[in-house]
Design an enzyme around this catalytic site. Structure first.
Site, PDB file in Angstrom:
ATOM      1  N   SER A  31     -10.684  -0.806   3.541  1.00 27.09           N
ATOM      2  CA  SER A  31      -9.584  -1.027   4.890  1.00 27.09           C
ATOM      3  C   SER A  31      -9.480   0.406   5.432  1.00 27.09           C
ATOM      4  CB  SER A  31      -8.792  -1.803   4.614  1.00 27.09           C
ATOM      5  OG  SER A  31      -8.990  -3.120   3.916  1.00 27.09           O
TER       6      SER A  31
ATOM      7  N   GLU B 210      -4.955   3.845   6.636  1.00 27.74           N
ATOM      8  CA  GLU B 210      -4.913   3.590   5.070  1.00 27.74           C
ATOM      9  C   GLU B 210      -5.138   4.919   4.320  1.00 27.74           C
ATOM     10  OE1 GLU B 210      -5.213  -0.412   3.352  1.00 27.74           O
ATOM     11  OE2 GLU B 210      -6.445   0.848   1.890  1.00 27.74           O
TER      12      GLU B 210
ATOM     13  N   ARG C 286       0.898  -1.195   0.122  1.00 29.34           N
ATOM     14  CA  ARG C 286      -0.010   0.047   0.128  1.00 29.34           C
ATOM     15  C   ARG C 286       0.924   1.347   0.068  1.00 29.34           C
ATOM     16  NH1 ARG C 286      -3.109  -3.665  -0.565  1.00 29.34           N
ATOM     17  NH2 ARG C 286      -4.982  -3.738   0.085  1.00 29.34           N
TER      18      ARG C 286
END
Ligand code: EPU
Length: 341
Positions: free
Chosen positions: A241, A337, A167
């Site tokens: 998420s 995130e 990520r």
């Protein structure tokens, strides 16, 4: 069409959390040829500037004081073929899932595990989107960018130059605010190379009665899994998420696993261990927890949801509560995130 600027714009339709923030100024970029004019515009020069794709990885906690630019560059084209491989370019504003489906329909395989991820093609390399055993970096050839400090001059970054991580990429780091992704080039294949190792995919294929899966079967299985666990942003606001799965060192992992043998864990780089944040949050008893309209999703604890009228500040407070509980119970820090503004 030339650029059109609007003042005091409601950003609710532009962020999947459905946060009721407003932008002082807003414009949509439909055409790469308009980029030099945009970069020279007083509203751009005055700043601050927020470049927006699908708004699916963003938590707005307040009104945006500057210019929001919605990147809406469109187009998908086949650039070339190399044996079974096809080189395909998609413009940054293309909807990610629409592009994945288009590729499958053409018989260009490799992106099927990434079906139904919200957002745009242009955002996909920024956080190296990933699901069910595949990350976008595994299929990406290069990224076409515009240099914001050089009047929009084009610059192409190779896969290695993007410095992809979990990520993570150069676009979140050194290139942030300096490069705008305008298109992404992928190396796909006419020959299927299926990634079915992920447990959930195997279970879903079995349930569907498929024993010799095609890429289309994988895509259908991934769509079914995602729909069963992840809330549809059109129905329940969310940003996927909300936390990254934390990566801890081998010693901490061993200590945690001794006390919690059930803790799902996966090997990461340099002997480190990635832990399932959803499980940690779940074990804190927070799955389905709700504080007003800010909630933890009842089917996947890693996803925070807006049950209706939650403000960005309430969502942010909930995120901090979740971080506090996981830190207290497990001694593990969770990192958000989405971009929080
Ligand atoms: N788990 C629980 N309780 C929960 C949630 C998860 O016990 O409430 C357990 C699951 O049973 C499983 C493990 O935790 O053993 C991992 O859960 P899952 O397979 O659902 O995946 P994840 O690690 O929670 C990651 C990505 C998702 C991606 C899936 C599938 C991150 C931050 N998230 O989630 O990506 O779709 O794997 O590959 O890496 C996103 O980034 O927005 C996203 C949705």
């Amino acid at each position: 069409m030339t650029l059109q600027f609007r003042a005091d714009v409601d950003l609710r339709p532009y962020n999947t959390f459905g946060m009721a923030a407003r932008a002082a100024h807003f414009c949509q970029l439909d055409n790469a040829a308009d980029l030099p004019a945009l970069l020279a515009h007083p509203l751009y020069r005055q700043g601050p500037v927020l470049w927006l794709g699908g708004g699916s990885n963003l938590l707005l906690t307040r009104d945006y004081p500057g210019l929001v630019v919605k990147v809406a560059l469109a187009g998908i084209r086949l650039l070339g073929e190399d044996g079974d491989d096809v080189i395909v370019e998609a413009a940054a504003g293309e909807n990610w899932h629409g592009f994945v489906q288009h590729a499958l329909a053409q018989g260009w395989f490799g992106l099927e595990n990434l079906s139904l991820i919200p957002g745009t093609v242009g955002a996909s390399p920024v956080q190296n989107i990933g699901a069910y055993g595949v990350e976008v970096k595994d299929r990406l050839l290069e990224v076409v960018c515009a240099r914001l400090d050089r009047n929009g001059e084009a610059l192409t970054l190779s896969n290695a130059e993007c410095r992809f991580g979990y990520r993570d990429s150069v676009f979140k780091r050194e290139a942030a605010g300096r490069l705008l992704v305008t298109a992404v080039r992928f190396r796909l294949s006419r020959r299927a190379d299926l990634r079915t190792g992920y447990g959930d995919i195997q279970k879903q294929l079995q349930a569907d009665g498929v024993d010799q899966p095609t890429p289309l079967d994988i895509s259908r299985a991934v769509v079914a899994i995602r729909q069963s666990k992840l809330p549809d942003p059109a129905v329940l606001g969310n940003a996927g998420s909300f936390f990254k799965n934390p990566v801890v060192d081998a010693r901490q992992a061993a200590a945690l696993l001794e006390r919690h043998p059930q803790l799902p864990n996966y090997p990461a780089a340099d002997g480190r261990v990635k832990l399932a944040a959803g499980w940690l949050i779940d074990q804190c008893g927070l799955k389905g927890y709700r504080d007003g309209d800010a909630g933890v999703h009842d089917k996947q604890a890693l996803v925070l949801v807006n049950h209706g009228q939650a403000t960005g500040a309430q969502m942010h407070a909930l995120a901090r509560k979740v971080q506090g509980s996981v830190s207290e119970k497990f001694g593990v820090a969770l990192e958000p995130e989405p971009l929080i503004l």
